[in-house]
Design an enzyme around this catalytic site. Sequence first.
Site, PDB file in Angstrom:
ATOM      1  N   GLY A  28      19.609   6.819  -1.815  1.00 14.47           N
ATOM      2  CA  GLY A  28      20.769   6.977  -0.953  1.00 14.47           C
ATOM      3  C   GLY A  28      21.274   8.390  -1.084  1.00 14.47           C
ATOM      4  CB  SER A  30      25.417   9.160  -4.545  1.00 18.49           C
ATOM      5  OG  SER A  30      25.273   7.769  -4.299  1.00 18.49           O
ATOM      6  CB  ALA A  31      22.041   7.022  -6.892  1.00 17.19           C
ATOM      7  CG  ASP A 143      29.183   2.410   3.022  1.00 24.61           C
ATOM      8  OD1 ASP A 143      29.163   2.437   4.282  1.00 24.61           O
ATOM      9  OD2 ASP A 143      28.329   2.994   2.332  1.00 24.61           O
TER      10      ASP A 143
END
Length: 438
Positions: A28, A30-31, A143
């Site tokens: 994603g 962020s990770a 989200d």
Amino acid sequence: MAEHVAGAPPPAKIIFGTYELGRLLGRGASAKVYHARHLPSGQSVAIKVFPKPRRTAAASASDSFIREISALRHLRHRHIVRLREVLASRSTVYLVLDFAKGGQLFSRVEDRGRLPEDLSRRLFRQLISAVAYSHSRGVFHRDLKPENLLLDDAGDLKVSDFGFAALRPSSDCDRLLHTQCGTPAYVSPEILSGKKRDGYDGAKADIWSCGVILFVLNAGYLPFNDSNLISLYRKIYCGHHRCPRWTSPDLRRLIARLLDPNPATRISIDGILHDSWFAKGLDADQKAALMRPLADDSKPHHRRLSGGELNAFDLISFSSGLDLSGFFTEGIPDCERFVVAGGAADRMVERVEQVGKSEGLVVRREGEKGSAAVVERQNGELVVRVEVHRLLGDMAVVELEKGGAAGRFWNEKLRPTLGATGDSPLARRLRNVTSGST
Ligand SMILES: Nc1ncnc2c1ncn2[C@@H]1O[C@H](COP(=O)(O)OP(=O)(O)OP(=O)(O)O)[C@@H](O)[C@H]1O
């Protein structure tokens, strides 16, 4: 070091001596998320790997891993991905999660198209059960979208990715939130309009996203879609959507109530539970069972959070704790580690240095940027070594190694000057260190 041959499977990577990292499951913003095997039990897990922020200021609650940990540690529910453990190395934070074998619900809809109405209902009920439970614990996902809905091996739903989640402020129970989050196609009109002064109701915004998800499950496409972002926003503000012809009247009605652009009149969780399409064929017991969290819900969540913020102490005391084994060489005799906040760690290193010098001992700095102070006798015998390992923000792990010559220096000279008679966490730790000293 052996080189990796192109085309061959990558060499197994074992982290913290406990997990064998496998294939990449997804990535994603962020990770990255990897499949992994928990070596002691052989169980499959998913490990979400976050690079640790490179900055010295206090870790901010806006960091997505902080949000995700803060949210997930409150939640224990059969339809929410469970956070098993948090691990950290110098450069990386690892979230160990239950593995959702069935992957993204989104891929299922993409591959096979719309779902039969009964299956949509089953998954929507599971989603509402998870969302209602999160809201009751003061957690708003913000989200929700099919990419964040995973399936386990039985095809049951697991809500994941709480990286945008907000925790309700504990002081005034104000549910109005202010940050703009989420993915445009699933975001409610009140978030898009960005009425920051008024804030928005996190529960109602999540319910809107649930409406978009239900529409997608039933239709196989989005209710609001446009390649032009402004046109997309316009469609969302108006809430105009058209259900496909196969949609039953009851489902049409529920979708219209979920996709009500006015949050004040939008259906609530309670309203959904009483809706005829949602409740079809459910008796009171089944409904209660659906809404019940896990039997051991209360177990990991006794501790009160301070305003929803998470600091390293919270991390340390959570679950099996922040495993710091990667930081250190194991097996050092008389080696203690503890976590301190603020500048206490640096002051401790400076103090050790000063007292060592005043005692006529040999003192030197070691480690990255002089993060360690070493005190030795003239003959090279170790008295004491203190090293600071930066953790999150201004939190640090202090590693204290006492040599054979530590006793008098530590107890009589150093400890009294470190304020170990007070009642701060550092003082308490130092007292414990002392009681076991030579
Ligand atoms: N527990 C899990 N089990 C199986 N697969 C998972 C798990 N968690 C995440 N994944 C996979 O990894 C992908 C990325 O995970 P996730 O959405 O949590 O990352 P992210 O960086 O927070 O994403 P985003 O950009 O939406 O914020 C998911 O879409 C899913 O395919």
